[in-house]
Structures are given as structure tokens and as C-alpha cells.
Design a protein around this motif. Sequence first.
Motif, short mmCIF file in Angstrom:
data_model
loop_
_atom_site.label_atom_id
_atom_site.label_comp_id
_atom_site.label_asym_id
_atom_site.label_seq_id
_atom_site.Cartn_x
_atom_site.Cartn_y
_atom_site.Cartn_z
N TYR A 56 -46.11 146.50 14.45
CA TYR A 56 -45.71 144.50 14.71
C TYR A 56 -45.96 144.48 12.82
N PHE A 57 -44.97 143.40 13.19
CA PHE A 57 -44.43 142.87 11.63
C PHE A 57 -45.62 141.86 11.68
N LEU A 58 -46.27 141.28 10.42
CA LEU A 58 -47.11 139.14 10.06
C LEU A 58 -46.14 139.52 9.07
N ARG A 59 -45.38 138.18 8.48
CA ARG A 59 -45.08 137.29 7.65
C ARG A 59 -45.52 136.36 7.40
N VAL A 60 -46.36 136.45 6.06
CA VAL A 60 -46.82 135.07 5.69
C VAL A 60 -46.00 134.11 4.83
N ILE A 61 -45.38 132.57 4.37
CA ILE A 61 -45.23 131.94 3.74
C ILE A 61 -44.93 130.68 4.05
N ASP A 62 -45.02 129.68 2.95
CA ASP A 62 -44.80 128.31 3.07
C ASP A 62 -43.76 128.38 3.79
N PRO A 63 -44.11 127.26 4.45
CA PRO A 63 -42.80 127.05 5.32
C PRO A 63 -42.12 126.33 5.02
N GLY A 64 -42.46 125.31 3.93
CA GLY A 64 -41.45 124.10 3.25
C GLY A 64 -40.56 125.60 2.44
N PHE A 65 -40.72 126.36 1.35
CA PHE A 65 -40.88 127.66 0.66
C PHE A 65 -40.16 126.55 -0.92
N ASP A 66 -41.56 125.74 -1.03
CA ASP A 66 -41.21 124.75 -2.19
C ASP A 66 -42.59 124.38 -2.41
N ASN A 67 -43.70 125.32 -2.19
CA ASN A 67 -44.89 125.37 -2.81
C ASN A 67 -45.63 126.94 -2.74
N SER A 68 -45.91 127.46 -4.97
CA SER A 68 -46.77 128.39 -4.51
C SER A 68 -48.29 128.72 -5.34
N SER A 69 -49.41 129.50 -5.35
CA SER A 69 -50.06 129.26 -6.04
C SER A 69 -50.87 131.11 -6.14
N THR A 70 -51.51 131.38 -7.16
CA THR A 70 -51.92 132.73 -7.83
C THR A 70 -52.64 132.49 -7.27
N VAL A 71 -53.55 131.59 -6.36
CA VAL A 71 -54.59 132.36 -5.68
C VAL A 71 -54.74 132.69 -5.12
N PRO A 72 -55.08 133.82 -4.42
CA PRO A 72 -55.15 134.83 -3.75
C PRO A 72 -55.16 134.26 -2.25
N TYR A 73 -54.88 134.94 -1.05
CA TYR A 73 -54.57 134.61 0.28
C TYR A 73 -55.64 135.91 0.80
N ARG A 74 -56.47 136.16 1.81
CA ARG A 74 -57.07 137.03 2.45
C ARG A 74 -56.79 137.32 3.46
N LEU A 75 -56.59 138.46 4.20
CA LEU A 75 -55.67 138.66 4.97
C LEU A 75 -56.01 139.67 5.75
N THR A 76 -56.28 139.85 6.85
CA THR A 76 -57.38 140.78 8.08
C THR A 76 -56.20 141.30 9.11
N VAL A 77 -56.35 142.19 9.90
CA VAL A 77 -55.94 142.24 11.31
C VAL A 77 -56.83 143.32 11.68
N ASN A 78 -57.80 143.13 12.58
CA ASN A 78 -58.06 143.31 13.55
C ASN A 78 -57.68 144.02 14.98
N LEU A 79 -58.30 144.74 15.89
CA LEU A 79 -58.52 144.88 17.18
C LEU A 79 -59.09 145.50 18.26
N ASN A 80 -58.98 144.55 19.13
CA ASN A 80 -60.53 144.02 19.67
C ASN A 80 -60.37 144.80 20.73
N LEU A 81 -60.87 145.81 21.47
CA LEU A 81 -60.85 146.22 22.67
C LEU A 81 -61.80 145.92 24.06
N ASP A 82 -62.74 144.78 23.77
CA ASP A 82 -63.26 144.61 24.31
C ASP A 82 -62.38 143.89 25.40
N ASP A 83 -61.96 143.06 24.60
CA ASP A 83 -61.29 141.72 25.27
C ASP A 83 -59.76 142.24 26.14
#
Length: 144
Positions: free
Chosen positions: A116-143
Motif C-alpha cells: 500500500y501507499f500513503l500520501r501526505v499533503i497540504d491539500p491547498g499546496f499553499d502551506n508548509s511547516s518546518t515542524v515535523p509530523y509523526r506517522l505510524t502505521v500499525n496492523l491490528n490482527l485482533d479485529d
Amino acid sequence: MKNYIPLVLSVIIFLYISTPTTTQAQDVFEPNNFFFEATEIQVGETIEATIFNTGDSDVYRFSTDQSGVIVVNVSAIPTVNLWVGMYDSNENFLFNFQDGANEPVNFISLRNRGEYFLRVIDPGFDNSSTVPYRLTVNLNLDDR
């Protein structure tokens, strides 16, 4: 005075060329703006990246060898309302989620094993930040 103009221009050009760009320094995963440049991430891993400069797009690739509930968490960052889209291995759009007002993006999806692919954007393509975001992908096998 006329003789100093070439010298001054040379110094300005040198300073411009030797000034490091902040894009690479801000995000070790760049370039990853397109699917063919997607950065591979591991399920269970948390990464930090930036939407920087304006118009930046971050694309990540991950895979699972089991079916289950994919849980995606993306932290909020100042000045950017993040949009996160999920795509299958053929780059077909599956769904997206957008934060409301600098709120974290969290979504779950029941999926089969695969890539799979994930794409992270600012939807207006008009803002930015030097502050990082944190991204985590987990797989839950219980549900499943």
C-alpha cells in the motif's frame, strides 16, 4: 567603483550557490513526492517528516503479509491541515482522511495483505511547516 561590480556580483553568486537548502535538511525521506519515489516504511515504525517547502507531497510505501485492520496515525502540525490518502499497490485511490484544524489524522481500514501507499499533503499546496509530523502505521490482527 565600476571595477568593484564584478567582484560584488561574484561574492553574491558564491553566497547564493554555497547556501545549503533547507528542504533536504528538514526531511531525510526526500525526495518522496511521487509514487515512484515512495519511501519504504515498516509497519509498527514511527517516522518524522515535514511538509516543507510549500507544495511538498510525501509518499510512503508499506506492505503487510497478513490481512487485518490497518491503523494510520499522523500527528498534527502548525499551519498545515494534513490530508492523508491511502492507495493500493497499483496506485489506485482507496480513501482519504483530512484533519479539521491542525488535529491528528487517525483512520483504520480493513485490508488484505499486500503493498500500500500513503500520501501526505497540504491539500491547498499553499502551506508548509518546518515542524515535523509523526506517522505510524500499525496492523491490528485482533479485529479481522
